[in-house]
Design a protein around this motif. Structure first.
Motif, PDB file in Angstrom:
ATOM      1  N   LEU A  19       0.854  -1.183   0.000  1.00  0.00           N
ATOM      2  CA  LEU A  19       0.000   0.000   0.000  1.00  0.00           C
ATOM      3  C   LEU A  19       0.890   1.234   0.000  1.00  0.00           C
ATOM      4  N   HIS A  20       0.306   2.383  -0.354  1.00  0.00           N
ATOM      5  CA  HIS A  20       1.091   3.621  -0.372  1.00  0.00           C
ATOM      6  C   HIS A  20       0.309   4.732   0.319  1.00  0.00           C
ATOM      7  N   VAL A  21       0.871   5.925   0.348  1.00  0.00           N
ATOM      8  CA  VAL A  21       0.257   7.043   1.065  1.00  0.00           C
ATOM      9  C   VAL A  21      -1.148   7.336   0.540  1.00  0.00           C
ATOM     10  N   GLY A  22      -1.396   7.056  -0.744  1.00  0.00           N
ATOM     11  CA  GLY A  22      -2.728   7.264  -1.292  1.00  0.00           C
ATOM     12  C   GLY A  22      -3.789   6.418  -0.602  1.00  0.00           C
ATOM     13  N   HIS A  23      -3.393   5.286   0.029  1.00  0.00           N
ATOM     14  CA  HIS A  23      -4.325   4.425   0.756  1.00  0.00           C
ATOM     15  C   HIS A  23      -4.463   4.827   2.230  1.00  0.00           C
ATOM     16  N   PHE A  24      -3.570   5.701   2.681  1.00  0.00           N
ATOM     17  CA  PHE A  24      -3.459   6.006   4.109  1.00  0.00           C
ATOM     18  C   PHE A  24      -4.795   6.474   4.680  1.00  0.00           C
ATOM     19  N   GLY A  35       9.093   8.645  -6.900  1.00  0.00           N
ATOM     20  CA  GLY A  35       7.834   7.938  -7.126  1.00  0.00           C
ATOM     21  C   GLY A  35       6.959   7.959  -5.892  1.00  0.00           C
ATOM     22  N   ALA A  36       6.142   6.922  -5.722  1.00  0.00           N
ATOM     23  CA  ALA A  36       5.186   6.870  -4.616  1.00  0.00           C
ATOM     24  C   ALA A  36       5.896   6.714  -3.272  1.00  0.00           C
ATOM     25  N   VAL A  37       5.234   7.194  -2.218  1.00  0.00           N
ATOM     26  CA  VAL A  37       5.692   6.968  -0.849  1.00  0.00           C
ATOM     27  C   VAL A  37       4.960   5.723  -0.350  1.00  0.00           C
ATOM     28  N   TRP A  38       5.717   4.619  -0.199  1.00  0.00           N
ATOM     29  CA  TRP A  38       5.131   3.325   0.112  1.00  0.00           C
ATOM     30  C   TRP A  38       5.101   3.072   1.614  1.00  0.00           C
ATOM     31  N   LEU A  39       4.224   2.153   2.047  1.00  0.00           N
ATOM     32  CA  LEU A  39       4.189   1.754   3.450  1.00  0.00           C
ATOM     33  C   LEU A  39       5.169   0.616   3.732  1.00  0.00           C
ATOM     34  N   GLU A  79       8.725  -0.783   4.099  1.00  0.00           N
ATOM     35  CA  GLU A  79      10.010  -0.131   4.382  1.00  0.00           C
ATOM     36  C   GLU A  79      11.095  -0.511   3.381  1.00  0.00           C
ATOM     37  N   ASN A  80      10.905  -1.601   2.635  1.00  0.00           N
ATOM     38  CA  ASN A  80      11.876  -1.948   1.600  1.00  0.00           C
ATOM     39  C   ASN A  80      11.723  -1.091   0.350  1.00  0.00           C
ATOM     40  N   LYS A  81      10.578  -0.426   0.221  1.00  0.00           N
ATOM     41  CA  LYS A  81      10.354   0.473  -0.907  1.00  0.00           C
ATOM     42  C   LYS A  81      10.569   1.928  -0.506  1.00  0.00           C
ATOM     43  N   THR A  82      10.122   2.286   0.687  1.00  0.00           N
ATOM     44  CA  THR A  82      10.353   3.618   1.248  1.00  0.00           C
ATOM     45  C   THR A  82      10.805   3.407   2.693  1.00  0.00           C
ATOM     46  N   SER A  83      12.049   3.710   2.987  1.00  0.00           N
ATOM     47  CA  SER A  83      12.590   3.433   4.323  1.00  0.00           C
ATOM     48  C   SER A  83      11.865   4.284   5.371  1.00  0.00           C
ATOM     49  N   PRO A  84      11.852   3.838   6.645  1.00  0.00           N
ATOM     50  CA  PRO A  84      11.234   4.650   7.697  1.00  0.00           C
ATOM     51  C   PRO A  84      11.804   6.074   7.747  1.00  0.00           C
ATOM     52  N   TYR A  85      13.103   6.204   7.473  1.00  0.00           N
ATOM     53  CA  TYR A  85      13.710   7.547   7.469  1.00  0.00           C
ATOM     54  C   TYR A  85      13.138   8.402   6.341  1.00  0.00           C
ATOM     55  N   GLU A  86      13.058   7.841   5.129  1.00  0.00           N
ATOM     56  CA  GLU A  86      12.496   8.588   3.997  1.00  0.00           C
ATOM     57  C   GLU A  86      11.022   8.907   4.244  1.00  0.00           C
ATOM     58  N   PHE A  87      10.310   7.946   4.841  1.00  0.00           N
ATOM     59  CA  PHE A  87       8.900   8.151   5.161  1.00  0.00           C
ATOM     60  C   PHE A  87       8.760   9.301   6.159  1.00  0.00           C
ATOM     61  N   GLU A 113      -2.084  23.333  -2.561  1.00  0.00           N
ATOM     62  CA  GLU A 113      -1.983  23.740  -3.970  1.00  0.00           C
ATOM     63  C   GLU A 113      -2.768  22.812  -4.886  1.00  0.00           C
ATOM     64  N   GLY A 114      -3.423  21.789  -4.306  1.00  0.00           N
ATOM     65  CA  GLY A 114      -4.248  20.891  -5.100  1.00  0.00           C
ATOM     66  C   GLY A 114      -3.523  19.691  -5.682  1.00  0.00           C
ATOM     67  N   LYS A 115      -2.254  19.484  -5.315  1.00  0.00           N
ATOM     68  CA  LYS A 115      -1.506  18.333  -5.824  1.00  0.00           C
ATOM     69  C   LYS A 115      -1.677  17.137  -4.891  1.00  0.00           C
ATOM     70  N   LYS A 116      -1.757  15.936  -5.489  1.00  0.00           N
ATOM     71  CA  LYS A 116      -1.911  14.731  -4.684  1.00  0.00           C
ATOM     72  C   LYS A 116      -0.688  14.512  -3.805  1.00  0.00           C
ATOM     73  N   MET A 117      -0.921  14.198  -2.531  1.00  0.00           N
ATOM     74  CA  MET A 117       0.181  13.871  -1.631  1.00  0.00           C
ATOM     75  C   MET A 117       0.634  12.435  -1.879  1.00  0.00           C
ATOM     76  N   GLY A 118       1.868  12.158  -1.456  1.00  0.00           N
ATOM     77  CA  GLY A 118       2.373  10.799  -1.565  1.00  0.00           C
ATOM     78  C   GLY A 118       3.258  10.560  -2.756  1.00  0.00           C
ATOM     79  N   LYS A 119       3.628  11.634  -3.458  1.00  0.00           N
ATOM     80  CA  LYS A 119       4.519  11.503  -4.609  1.00  0.00           C
ATOM     81  C   LYS A 119       5.822  12.260  -4.335  1.00  0.00           C
ATOM     82  N   THR A 120       6.941  11.631  -4.719  1.00  0.00           N
ATOM     83  CA  THR A 120       8.235  12.289  -4.643  1.00  0.00           C
ATOM     84  C   THR A 120       8.914  12.131  -5.993  1.00  0.00           C
ATOM     85  N   GLN A 121      10.116  12.685  -6.115  1.00  0.00           N
ATOM     86  CA  GLN A 121      10.859  12.522  -7.368  1.00  0.00           C
ATOM     87  C   GLN A 121      11.168  11.050  -7.642  1.00  0.00           C
TER      88      GLN A 121
END
Length: 398
Positions: free
Chosen positions: A46-51, A237-241, A243-251, A227-235
Motif C-alpha cells: 500500500l502507499h500514502v494514497g491508501h493512508f 515515485g510513490a511513498v510506500w508503506l 520499508e523496503n520500498k520507502t525506508s522509515p527515514y524517507e517516510f 496547492e491541489g496536488k496529490k500527496m504521496g509523490k516524490t521525485q
C-alpha cells in the motif's frame, strides 16, 4: 455505540459527498453497519494514497462498524479508468494473492481482523471470473443508462483519447461488487475517495433498484496539498508503506517536509490525536510550526513502522539537519562516478537523471557542491546532500 462516526469524520475533514445523509446518520448512530472499501492489488505494498482509507476504516471500526476489505482481483484484470489516461496492465491470480498477503500485514497496524466486528478480506475475482455474460447483461446491464454513464468524469475525461469497452464495464463491475457484498454480508455502505463517486453511487443505486432496500455511498476528500496536488509523490515515485520500498527515514522525512499550510489537515486526516491537541500544535505559523511537523512525522511513522523505527528515524533526521546524534548511512560498493553514487544510493533512477541533478547544482558532497557527474567521488566516507532536505553519510566499500 460510541459517538456517531459521521460526526468524527466530518469534524476531521473526511467527508466530501454522501447520499441519503440523514438516514445514514441515524443508522450509523444506532446499529453496527457493515461497510466496504475497495483496494486495487496492482502492487505488493500500500502507499500514502491508501493512508486515508485505512484511517477512516479504523474510525469506523472503533465506532462499532464492520470493515469489509474488497480486493479487486477481478476488476484489477480490467482496470479502473478513474484518473488515468492509459489502460492498466493485467495481473495473474497468483500475483493478486501475494499482494493481498502483503496488504493484510500492513493493514493489521491500522485495523483488527479479530473480534466481534473484525475486518474480513474478500476478492471480487471469486464472483466476477465465473460470471455468465448473458445473465450479467440481463440482471445488471439493464439497470444502467449509457447516456448517464458517459456523464461520469471517469469516462468523460477519457473520451477524447479513447475508452475501450473493457474499461467501460468497470462501473457495472464495481456496482455489482456492492450488490454481491450486500447479499453475502449485509454490506450497506461503500466508502472511497471522491474520484470514485460515480462508481460508488452506481452501486448504492443498483441495490436500491434490485433489492428495494437501503444502501449508502460516502466519499472522502482526496489527500492533496493546499496547492491541489496529490500527496504521496516524490521525485523517486510513490511513498510506500513497505520499508523496503520507502525506508522509515524517507517516510519520516516526507512528512517532516509537509508545507506549513498542510500540517493541520494531515494531523486531522492521518492521525488519531484529539482535535484540541492538534489545534494547539498548529496554532502558530512561525518557526514553532516545525515542532508540529516533527510530531506529525513521528506519529505517522509510528503508525506504519512502529515506535522504535519512528524514534530512530527522528533521531537520524535531527542528526542530519540539527547536528544531533547519528546521520542515516548508505553503503555503496561499485560507484566510480558521482552520477553512479546517486544511482546506487537510490537518489536517481538513471544516469540522465543523476547528471541533471548534478548539473543543476542539487548535489553536494562533504559540504561542497559538485558539478561533474563523471568525476570520481570521495573515498571512504563522505556526507551527501540532495537539495536542502535529504542528507546521508555515504560509506564506500569496494
Amino acid at each position: 455505540m460510541s459517538q456517531n462516526v459521521m460526526d468524527t469524520l466530518r469534524a476531521r475533514g473526511f467527508i466530501k459527498q454522501t447520499v441519503y445523509e440523514d438516514e445514514l446518520y441515524e443508522k450509523l448512530g444506532k446499529e453496527s453497519v457493515p461497510f466496504y472499501i475497495g483496494f486495487d492489488p496492482t502492487a505488493d505494498s500500500l502507499h500514502v494514497g491508501h493512508f486515508m482509507q485505512l484511517i477512516a476504516m479504523r474510525h469506523m471500526q472503533d465506532a462499532g462498524h464492520k470493515p469489509i476489505i474488497l480486493i479487486g482481483g477481478g476488476t484489477g484484470m480490467i482496470g479502473d479508468p478513474s484518473g488515468r489516461t492509459d489502460m492498466r496492465s493485467m495481473m495473474t491470480r497468483e500475483t493478486v494473492k501475494y499482494h493481498v498477503e502483503c496488504f493484510k500485514k500492513q493493514m493489521s497496524r491500522f485495523i483488527r481482523f479479530e473480534g466481534e466486528n473484525g475486518a474480513i478480506i474478500v476478492d471480487n475475482a471469486d464472483w466476477l471470473l465465473d460470471l455468465n455474460y448473458i445473465d450479467f447483461l440481463r440482471e445488471i446491464g439493464a439497470n444502467f443508462s449509457v447516456n448517464k454513464m458517459l456523464t461520469a468524469e471517469c469516462y468523460r475525461s477519457r473520451m477524447e483519447k479513447g475508452l475501450t469497452f473493457l474499461e467501460f464495464n468497470y462501473m457495472l463491475m464495481q456496482a455489482y461488487d456492492f450488490l454481491v457484498l450486500f447479499r453475502k454480508y449485509g454490506c450497506q455502505l461503500e466508502l472511497g475517495g471522491d474520484d470514485q463517486w460515480s462508481n460508488i453511487l452506481a452501486g448504492a443505486d443498483l441495490i436500491r433498484r434490485k433489492e428495494q432496500k437501503p444502501a449508502f455511498a460516502m466519499t472522502f476528500t482526496l489527500l492533496t496539498t493546499s496547492e491541489g496536488k496529490k500527496m504521496g509523490k516524490t521525485q523517486k515515485g510513490a511513498v510506500w508503506l513497505d520499508e523496503n520500498k520507502t525506508s522509515p527515514y524517507e517516510f519520516y522525512q516526507y512528512w517532516r517536509n509537509t508545507a506549513d499550510d498542510d500540517v493541520e489537515k494531515c494531523f486531522k486526516l492521518l492521525t488519531f490525536l484529539p482535535l484540541e491537541e492538534i489545534a494547539e500544535l498548529c496554532a502558530h505559523r512561525d518557526e514553532r510550526i516545525n515542532a508540529a511537523k516533527e510530531r506529525l512525522a513521528f506519529e505517522l511513522t509510528k503508525l506504519v513502522h512502529g515506535e522504535e523505527k519512528a524514534s530512530l528515524a527522528q533521531a537520524q533526521a535531527r542528526a542530519a539537519f540539527g547536528g544531533e546524534g547519528e546521520m542515516p548511512e548508505i553503503v555503496i560498493h561499485s560507484a566510480e562516478t558521482n552520477a553512479g553514487v546517486l544511482i546506487e544510493a537510490n537518489l536517481a533512477k538513471s544516469k540522465s537523471e543523476a547528471r541533471r541533478l548534478i548539473e543543476q547544482g542539487g548535489i553536494s558532497m562533504n559540504g561542497a557542491r559538485i558539478d561533474d557527474p563523471n568525476a570520481a567521488p570521495p573515498e571512504g566516507e563522505f556526507t551527501l546532500f540532495k537539495g536542502k532536505k535529504v542528507r546521508f553519510k555515504v560509506i564506500v566499500r569496494k
